[in-house]
Motif scaffolding. Structure first.
Motif, mmCIF file in Angstrom:
data_model
loop_
_atom_site.group_PDB
_atom_site.id
_atom_site.type_symbol
_atom_site.label_atom_id
_atom_site.label_comp_id
_atom_site.label_asym_id
_atom_site.label_seq_id
_atom_site.Cartn_x
_atom_site.Cartn_y
_atom_site.Cartn_z
ATOM 1 N N ILE A 33 81.616 -73.654 59.237
ATOM 2 C CA ILE A 33 82.632 -72.614 59.451
ATOM 3 C C ILE A 33 83.652 -73.048 60.494
ATOM 4 C CG2 ILE A 33 81.350 -71.276 61.165
ATOM 5 C CD1 ILE A 33 83.568 -69.915 58.299
ATOM 6 N N GLU A 34 83.216 -73.828 61.497
ATOM 7 C CA GLU A 34 84.171 -74.333 62.484
ATOM 8 C C GLU A 34 85.173 -75.273 61.816
ATOM 9 O OE1 GLU A 34 81.823 -76.039 65.595
ATOM 10 O OE2 GLU A 34 81.211 -74.087 66.362
ATOM 11 N N SER A 35 84.710 -76.058 60.866
ATOM 12 C CA SER A 35 85.607 -76.954 60.132
ATOM 13 C C SER A 35 86.603 -76.160 59.278
ATOM 14 C CB SER A 35 84.784 -77.885 59.244
ATOM 15 O OG SER A 35 85.628 -78.706 58.479
ATOM 16 N N VAL A 36 86.126 -75.103 58.638
ATOM 17 C CA VAL A 36 87.002 -74.272 57.809
ATOM 18 C C VAL A 36 88.121 -73.674 58.657
ATOM 19 C CG1 VAL A 36 87.123 -72.120 56.494
ATOM 20 C CG2 VAL A 36 85.307 -73.759 56.041
ATOM 21 N N TRP A 37 87.772 -73.103 59.813
ATOM 22 C CA TRP A 37 88.800 -72.488 60.655
ATOM 23 C C TRP A 37 89.765 -73.529 61.208
ATOM 24 C CZ3 TRP A 37 89.771 -67.995 59.366
ATOM 25 C CH2 TRP A 37 88.784 -67.055 59.103
ATOM 26 N N SER A 38 89.260 -74.729 61.496
ATOM 27 C CA SER A 38 90.135 -75.798 61.978
ATOM 28 C C SER A 38 91.154 -76.193 60.905
ATOM 29 C CB SER A 38 89.296 -77.012 62.364
ATOM 30 O OG SER A 38 90.118 -78.091 62.722
ATOM 31 N N LEU A 39 90.690 -76.334 59.661
ATOM 32 C CA LEU A 39 91.606 -76.674 58.562
ATOM 33 C C LEU A 39 92.614 -75.553 58.316
ATOM 34 C CD1 LEU A 39 89.067 -78.263 56.074
ATOM 35 C CD2 LEU A 39 90.871 -79.440 57.342
ATOM 36 N N PHE A 40 92.153 -74.312 58.406
ATOM 37 C CA PHE A 40 93.050 -73.179 58.204
ATOM 38 C C PHE A 40 94.130 -73.133 59.280
ATOM 39 C CE2 PHE A 40 93.964 -68.524 58.489
ATOM 40 C CZ PHE A 40 94.633 -68.428 57.273
#
Length: 64
Positions: A33-40
């Motif tokens: 989820i940290e990766s998802v928010w970083s990409l977003f």
């Protein structure tokens, strides 16, 4: 009463970092989820520059 307002269908785990505990189970971590928010965040800054709360679900749909 569910913890943190989550429904009964969700599990909530806690870790004790001072005891050296970081992921109580191999599949249980926050890296995804940290990766998802970083990409977003990168998409927002690089493409849209501004997010309208009205269309937030569309921005997330585009990213996923």
């Amino acid at each position: 009463m569910p913890l943190n307002g989550l429904g009964d269908a969700y599990y909530h785990y806690r870790v004790n970092h001072s005891a050296g505990q970081y992921a109580p189970k191999p599949w249980l971590h926050t890296n995804g989820i940290e990766s998802v928010w970083s990409l977003f965040k990168r998409q927002t800054i690089g493409t849209h520059h501004y997010l309208s709360p009205k269309h937030l679900n569309r921005y997330l749909g585009e990213m996923t």
